[in-house]
Design a protein around this motif. Structure first.
Motif, mmCIF file in Angstrom:
data_model
loop_
_atom_site.group_PDB
_atom_site.id
_atom_site.type_symbol
_atom_site.label_atom_id
_atom_site.label_comp_id
_atom_site.label_asym_id
_atom_site.label_seq_id
_atom_site.Cartn_x
_atom_site.Cartn_y
_atom_site.Cartn_z
ATOM 1 N N LEU A 1 0.646 -1.175 -0.009
ATOM 2 C CA LEU A 1 -0.522 -0.158 -0.551
ATOM 3 C C LEU A 1 1.160 1.179 -0.059
ATOM 4 C CD1 LEU A 1 -2.374 -1.258 2.581
ATOM 5 C CD2 LEU A 1 -2.100 -1.399 0.047
ATOM 6 N N SER A 2 0.039 2.138 -0.427
ATOM 7 C CA SER A 2 1.583 3.715 -0.579
ATOM 8 C C SER A 2 1.459 4.033 0.175
ATOM 9 C CB SER A 2 0.696 4.358 -1.833
ATOM 10 O OG SER A 2 -0.103 4.753 -1.954
ATOM 11 N N PHE A 3 2.571 4.978 0.798
ATOM 12 C CA PHE A 3 2.229 5.538 1.923
ATOM 13 C C PHE A 3 1.062 6.282 2.075
ATOM 14 C CE2 PHE A 3 4.383 9.513 3.806
ATOM 15 C CZ PHE A 3 3.553 8.959 5.294
ATOM 16 N N GLU A 4 0.798 7.457 0.689
ATOM 17 C CA GLU A 4 -0.202 8.489 1.226
ATOM 18 C C GLU A 4 -1.693 7.473 1.886
ATOM 19 O OE1 GLU A 4 -0.457 11.700 1.327
ATOM 20 O OE2 GLU A 4 1.661 11.944 1.053
ATOM 21 N N ARG A 5 -1.612 6.404 1.247
ATOM 22 C CA ARG A 5 -2.902 5.040 1.873
ATOM 23 C C ARG A 5 -3.003 5.361 2.837
ATOM 24 N NH1 ARG A 5 -5.130 -0.003 -1.169
ATOM 25 N NH2 ARG A 5 -6.750 -0.550 -0.300
ATOM 26 N N VAL A 6 -1.667 5.028 3.278
ATOM 27 C CA VAL A 6 -1.761 4.481 4.802
ATOM 28 C C VAL A 6 -1.138 5.274 6.216
ATOM 29 C CG1 VAL A 6 -1.642 2.033 4.672
ATOM 30 C CG2 VAL A 6 0.760 2.802 4.278
ATOM 31 N N LYS A 7 -0.981 7.155 5.613
ATOM 32 C CA LYS A 7 -0.251 7.911 6.674
ATOM 33 C C LYS A 7 -0.737 7.725 7.644
ATOM 34 C CE LYS A 7 1.081 12.609 6.260
ATOM 35 N NZ LYS A 7 0.868 13.716 5.155
ATOM 36 N N ASP A 8 -2.060 7.726 8.235
ATOM 37 C CA ASP A 8 -2.256 7.281 8.860
ATOM 38 C C ASP A 8 -2.152 6.487 10.771
ATOM 39 O OD1 ASP A 8 -3.707 10.672 8.679
ATOM 40 O OD2 ASP A 8 -5.568 9.019 8.132
ATOM 41 N N GLN A 9 -2.395 5.184 9.322
ATOM 42 C CA GLN A 9 -1.908 4.054 10.445
ATOM 43 C C GLN A 9 0.304 4.455 10.620
ATOM 44 O OE1 GLN A 9 -3.633 1.462 11.429
ATOM 45 N NE2 GLN A 9 -1.486 1.216 12.454
ATOM 46 N N VAL A 10 0.765 5.429 9.807
ATOM 47 C CA VAL A 10 1.942 5.002 9.817
ATOM 48 C C VAL A 10 2.169 5.972 11.218
ATOM 49 C CG1 VAL A 10 4.645 5.492 9.101
ATOM 50 C CG2 VAL A 10 2.445 4.486 7.861
ATOM 51 N N MET A 11 1.541 6.552 11.204
ATOM 52 C CA MET A 11 1.401 7.787 12.537
ATOM 53 C C MET A 11 1.291 6.952 13.819
ATOM 54 S SD MET A 11 1.927 11.203 13.865
ATOM 55 C CE MET A 11 1.601 12.418 12.685
ATOM 56 N N ALA A 12 0.220 6.803 13.144
ATOM 57 C CA ALA A 12 -0.288 5.680 14.847
ATOM 58 C C ALA A 12 0.936 4.745 15.462
ATOM 59 C CB ALA A 12 -1.500 4.878 14.820
ATOM 60 N N ASP A 13 1.679 3.947 14.268
ATOM 61 C CA ASP A 13 2.387 2.645 14.605
ATOM 62 C C ASP A 13 3.486 4.056 14.822
ATOM 63 O OD1 ASP A 13 1.166 1.497 13.659
ATOM 64 O OD2 ASP A 13 1.602 1.040 11.319
ATOM 65 N N TYR A 14 3.648 5.175 14.384
ATOM 66 C CA TYR A 14 5.057 5.362 15.177
ATOM 67 C C TYR A 14 5.027 5.517 16.157
ATOM 68 C CZ TYR A 14 8.848 9.140 15.097
ATOM 69 O OH TYR A 14 9.578 9.995 15.506
ATOM 70 N N GLN A 15 4.026 6.265 16.568
ATOM 71 C CA GLN A 15 3.878 7.164 18.452
ATOM 72 C C GLN A 15 3.627 5.940 18.745
ATOM 73 O OE1 GLN A 15 -0.369 9.375 17.525
ATOM 74 N NE2 GLN A 15 1.357 11.312 17.019
ATOM 75 N N ALA A 16 3.105 4.928 18.632
ATOM 76 C CA ALA A 16 2.985 3.411 19.502
ATOM 77 C C ALA A 16 4.337 2.691 20.141
ATOM 78 C CB ALA A 16 2.103 2.588 18.612
ATOM 79 N N GLU A 17 5.217 2.918 19.295
ATOM 80 C CA GLU A 17 6.790 2.569 18.958
ATOM 81 C C GLU A 17 7.264 3.659 19.976
ATOM 82 O OE1 GLU A 17 9.140 0.637 16.309
ATOM 83 O OE2 GLU A 17 7.864 -0.607 15.929
ATOM 84 N N ALA A 18 7.390 4.894 20.351
ATOM 85 C CA ALA A 18 7.940 5.939 20.541
ATOM 86 C C ALA A 18 7.266 5.726 22.011
ATOM 87 C CB ALA A 18 7.372 7.206 20.391
ATOM 88 N N VAL A 19 6.165 5.590 22.604
ATOM 89 C CA VAL A 19 5.519 4.939 24.079
ATOM 90 C C VAL A 19 6.289 3.950 24.086
ATOM 91 C CG1 VAL A 19 3.245 3.931 25.251
ATOM 92 C CG2 VAL A 19 3.063 5.984 23.436
ATOM 93 N N SER A 20 6.180 2.240 23.590
ATOM 94 C CA SER A 20 7.063 1.499 23.991
ATOM 95 C C SER A 20 8.529 1.409 24.348
ATOM 96 C CB SER A 20 6.587 0.343 22.890
ATOM 97 O OG SER A 20 7.240 -0.827 23.399
ATOM 98 N N ALA A 21 8.769 2.497 23.606
ATOM 99 C CA ALA A 21 10.126 2.317 23.635
ATOM 100 C C ALA A 21 10.460 3.121 24.670
ATOM 101 C CB ALA A 21 11.284 3.236 22.773
ATOM 102 N N ALA A 22 10.376 4.665 25.460
ATOM 103 C CA ALA A 22 10.645 5.439 26.275
ATOM 104 C C ALA A 22 9.412 4.115 27.391
ATOM 105 C CB ALA A 22 9.027 6.303 26.195
#
Length: 261
Positions: free
Chosen positions: A221-242
């Motif tokens: 799937l193209s980045f533009e199509r899943v941009k919201d999911q990428v954002m959610a995953d990015y934030q989830a990983e940041a929380v997990s790392a902290a």
């Protein structure tokens, strides 16, 4: 020093002083005041007036204060009795609140950060494999299953027992098929020949004949199509790392013990 410790009068006074201090600490613990500042009381009254639509008189204020006092007292008693330890929902809420305390505010990622995260985790952003198929379902075992299969492949119209799933399933994702039919029938649909009726296959609902029209593999799937999911995953990983970093700093204070005790 040894002579002093042998003096019974001195020992009496030392023990008395220790008991006095201990008693004072216990009394202070038992009588910890419930403080309601003027500002907090004004806020409670304002919220009450907003909910009721009228101004609070002195009796209303007294009831508001008493309600606050009762709830705060019950809250503290609940903590002292460790009620949170036996209620999974409260435990989860405390864990979530601690995660928020630990992580703080997650910085907004830049567009470059998101694109890099997308490319670094590209396997996450494929569509699900799909299968397009048709079914005929019979509640009771067919008397002549092979003959029925031959009729279906000849194009004969066969009356079957229609259930809630329906007959035609165009482009159904494998997770949806698994939810509808179960893992064993999903595996059948993933393996049988294309464009040919096959069966019957038994399930809790009856006997199924399937005809698979096509199978489509996952596609990126193209980045533009899943941009919201990428954002959610990015934030989830940041929380997990902290959270992981915080846990490491506390690991020595909370040693893990496993096995039966």
């Amino acid at each position: 020093m040894k002579r002093l410790l042998k003096d019974p009068v001195l020992i009496f006074f030392v023990l008395g002083a220790l008991l006095f201090v201990l008693f004072g600490l216990l009394q202070r613990e038992e009588s910890t005041p419930i403080v309601l500042s003027n500002g907090a009381q004004a806020l409670l009254v304002s919220e009450w007036e907003m909910l009721t639509g009228r101004s609070a008189d002195s009796n209303d204020v007294q009831r508001i204060v008493e309600d606050y006092y009762e709830r705060e007292l019950l809250f503290r008693e609940g903590l002292s009795r460790e009620l949170y330890a036996s209620d999974p929902s409260i435990r989860e809420l405390i864990i979530e609140l601690m995660q928020q305390q630990v992580t703080g505010e997650i910085l907004e990622p830049s567009g470059k950060d998101l694109v890099n995260f997308y490319t670094d985790n590209i396997d996450r952003y494929y569509s699900e494999a799909t299968i397009s198929f048709t079914q005929r379902l019979f509640r009771d075992a067919p008397q002549a299953p092979d003959q029925l299969l031959a009729q279906l492949n000849q194009g004969d119209v066969i009356g079957d027992d229609q259930l809630w799933q329906g007959k035609d399933f165009p482009n159904y994702g494998v997770s949806m098929i698994r939810g509808l039919f179960g893992q064993s029938l999903l595996e059948v649909l993933e393996e049988i020949s294309i464009a040919e009726w096959q069966g019957p296959y038994q399930s809790a609902e009856g006997w199924h004949y399937f005809r698979v029209e096509r199978r489509d593999k996952p596609v990126l799937l193209s980045f533009e199509r899943v941009k919201d999911q990428v954002m959610a995953d990015y934030q989830a990983e940041a929380v997990s790392a902290a959270v992981e970093a915080f846990v490491e700093t506390k690991r020595a204070a909370y040693p893990l013990e496993t096995g039966s005790r």
